[in-house]
Design an enzyme around this catalytic site. Structure first.
Site, PDB file in Angstrom:
ATOM      1  N   CYS A  90     -38.056  51.894  61.909  1.00  0.00           N
ATOM      2  CA  CYS A  90     -38.178  52.423  60.547  1.00  0.00           C
ATOM      3  C   CYS A  90     -37.262  53.634  60.425  1.00  0.00           C
ATOM      4  O   CYS A  90     -37.435  54.624  61.148  1.00  0.00           O
ATOM      5  CB  CYS A  90     -39.623  52.807  60.257  1.00  0.00           C
ATOM      6  SG  CYS A  90     -39.824  53.429  58.581  1.00  0.00           S
ATOM      7  N   CYS A 253     -34.156  53.573  52.441  1.00  0.00           N
ATOM      8  CA  CYS A 253     -34.558  52.648  53.493  1.00  0.00           C
ATOM      9  C   CYS A 253     -33.489  52.539  54.597  1.00  0.00           C
ATOM     10  O   CYS A 253     -32.413  51.972  54.387  1.00  0.00           O
ATOM     11  CB  CYS A 253     -34.862  51.256  52.928  1.00  0.00           C
ATOM     12  SG  CYS A 253     -35.682  50.210  54.125  1.00  0.00           S
TER      13      CYS A 253
HETATM   14  O1  PYC Z   1     -36.502  53.337  56.241  1.00  0.00           O
HETATM   15  O2  PYC Z   1     -36.358  51.631  57.593  1.00  0.00           O
HETATM   16  C1  PYC Z   1     -36.908  52.236  56.685  1.00  0.00           C
HETATM   17  C2  PYC Z   1     -38.106  51.653  56.034  1.00  0.00           C
HETATM   18  C3  PYC Z   1     -38.689  50.455  56.284  1.00  0.00           C
HETATM   19  C4  PYC Z   1     -39.768  50.336  55.420  1.00  0.00           C
HETATM   20  C5  PYC Z   1     -39.815  51.465  54.667  1.00  0.00           C
HETATM   21  N1  PYC Z   1     -38.785  52.254  55.057  1.00  0.00           N
END
Ligand code: PYC
Length: 337
Positions: A90, A253
């Site tokens: 993550c 993300c």
């Molecule tokens: O930042 O990799 C990330 C992530 C995965 C799900 C929510 N954030």
């Protein structure tokens, strides 16, 4: 009876929550974080459910535990927890964990400004910048990312056909670009994303198989990355990442950005060394880059994967002590359908 007491530092990475749990760690068996993740899921998933779901958490909640390093060269290990399970990797979670842990004095890097971290998806390196007692930015050198499937067409009842790619960046992502039946995220509300994502995820999961070539416990399409036109003039691209049952990532993300860069690189639309500013659904930004490439063996033969980096920031905003008491009917959380 109190089943567990957990001290936590609450932070957010570019808008998405990170709850770093600093005490109450279960003793996990295994030599790697992948093995320890399996043990946690088998024996201690009640901790994740109690800390992530309502009434102690919410649909978007995510967090982490720091563990001692599994490898000789590492500084520490991270176990990620969130409403959808324990992610292999993550990005926003790493940025928040590193920021909160450094500011609280819980991590002591072997080398100034750098950390080597074992995570379930493999090993990552992090560089960070500090100003006084604050961490200003964290740059992750992520696990290798690759385009797993391209141009998969699924017929979605009520929407029509959608052609998508599936790419790995620490988790497997369905990537949906604007097309006849999807106008781009700027034309969809959050409710539209929450409505269509589980349906598209199920259709794509039935159409393709995703198993990581080096770790068969990392499998399945878990996340969707919907794309569109950015709000900020300096963003290269925009995305809304859906995960779990009801979550839209408020950050750009990290694993999604890695998967997106792998997809664009494979299609010749992003080059090694090129700066890639990725914008989240709320307009916050990560700076990504394809640092280098490597060949990896997959079920389709040798594939060129990218070694991505992602840079972002996090802010700590609170500390709390959470108990999980099994006399409480909602000890292990609930979700509203
Ligand atoms: O930042 O990799 C990330 C992530 C995965 C799900 C929510 N954030």
């Amino acid at each position: 009876m109190i089943k567990g007491t957990f001290f936590c530092i609450d932070a957010h990475t570019c808008g998405n929550p990170v709850r770093l749990v600093t005490s109450g760690h279960p003793n996990l068996l295994g030599n790697t974080m992948s093995e320890k993740r399996q043990h946690f899921l088998q024996e201690y998933d009640w901790i994740r459910r109690g800390l992530m779901f309502e009434p102690r958490g919410h649909d978007m909640m995510s967090g982490s535990f720091l563990y001692p390093p599994c490898s000789d060269n590492a500084d520490a290990s991270i176990l990620f927890i969130e409403t959808s399970g324990c992610l292999p990797m993550c990005g926003h979670g790493t940025i928040g964990t590193v920021t909160a842990a450094l500011e609280a004095g819980l991590l002591r890097p072997k080398q100034a400004g750098k950390l080597v971290l074992d995570v379930p998806a493999g090993q990552i390196t992090v560089q960070f910048e500090q100003q006084g007692d604050k961490v200003k930015s964290v740059k992750i050198f992520n696990v290798s990312a690759y385009l797993a499937h391209r141009d998969i067409t699924v017929d979605i009842d009520g929407l029509g056909p959608l052609t998508v790619d599936v790419s790995y960046g620490g988790n497997y992502y369905v990537i949906v670009e604007p097309q006849a039946n999807f106008p781009g995220i700027e034309h969809w509300s959050a409710d539209d994303i929450l409505r269509w994502s589980p349906i598209v995820r199920e259709a794509v999961s039935n159409a393709v198989e995703c198993v990581h070539p080096q770790d068969p416990t990392v499998k399945g399409v878990s996340h969707l990355l919907w794309t569109g036109t950015p709000k900020n003039a300096d963003s290269s691209a925009a995305n809304a990442v859906f995960y779990g049952d009801k979550a839209i990532d408020r950050s750009p993300c990290g694993t999604g950005t890695s998967a997106r860069m792998a997809q664009l690189f494979a299609k010749g639309e992003l080059q090694v060394g090129e700066r890639f500013v990725h914008e989240s659904y709320i307009g916050s930004q990560f700076v990504g880059c394809v640092e280098s490439t490597e060949e990896i063996q997959t079920d389709k033969g040798l594939v060129t994967a990218i070694k991505p980096s992602i840079e972002g920031w996090a802010h700590v905003f609170g500390k709390n002590c959470i108990t999980i008491d099994d006399d409480d009917p909602y000890a292990f959380g609930f979700t509203v359908k």
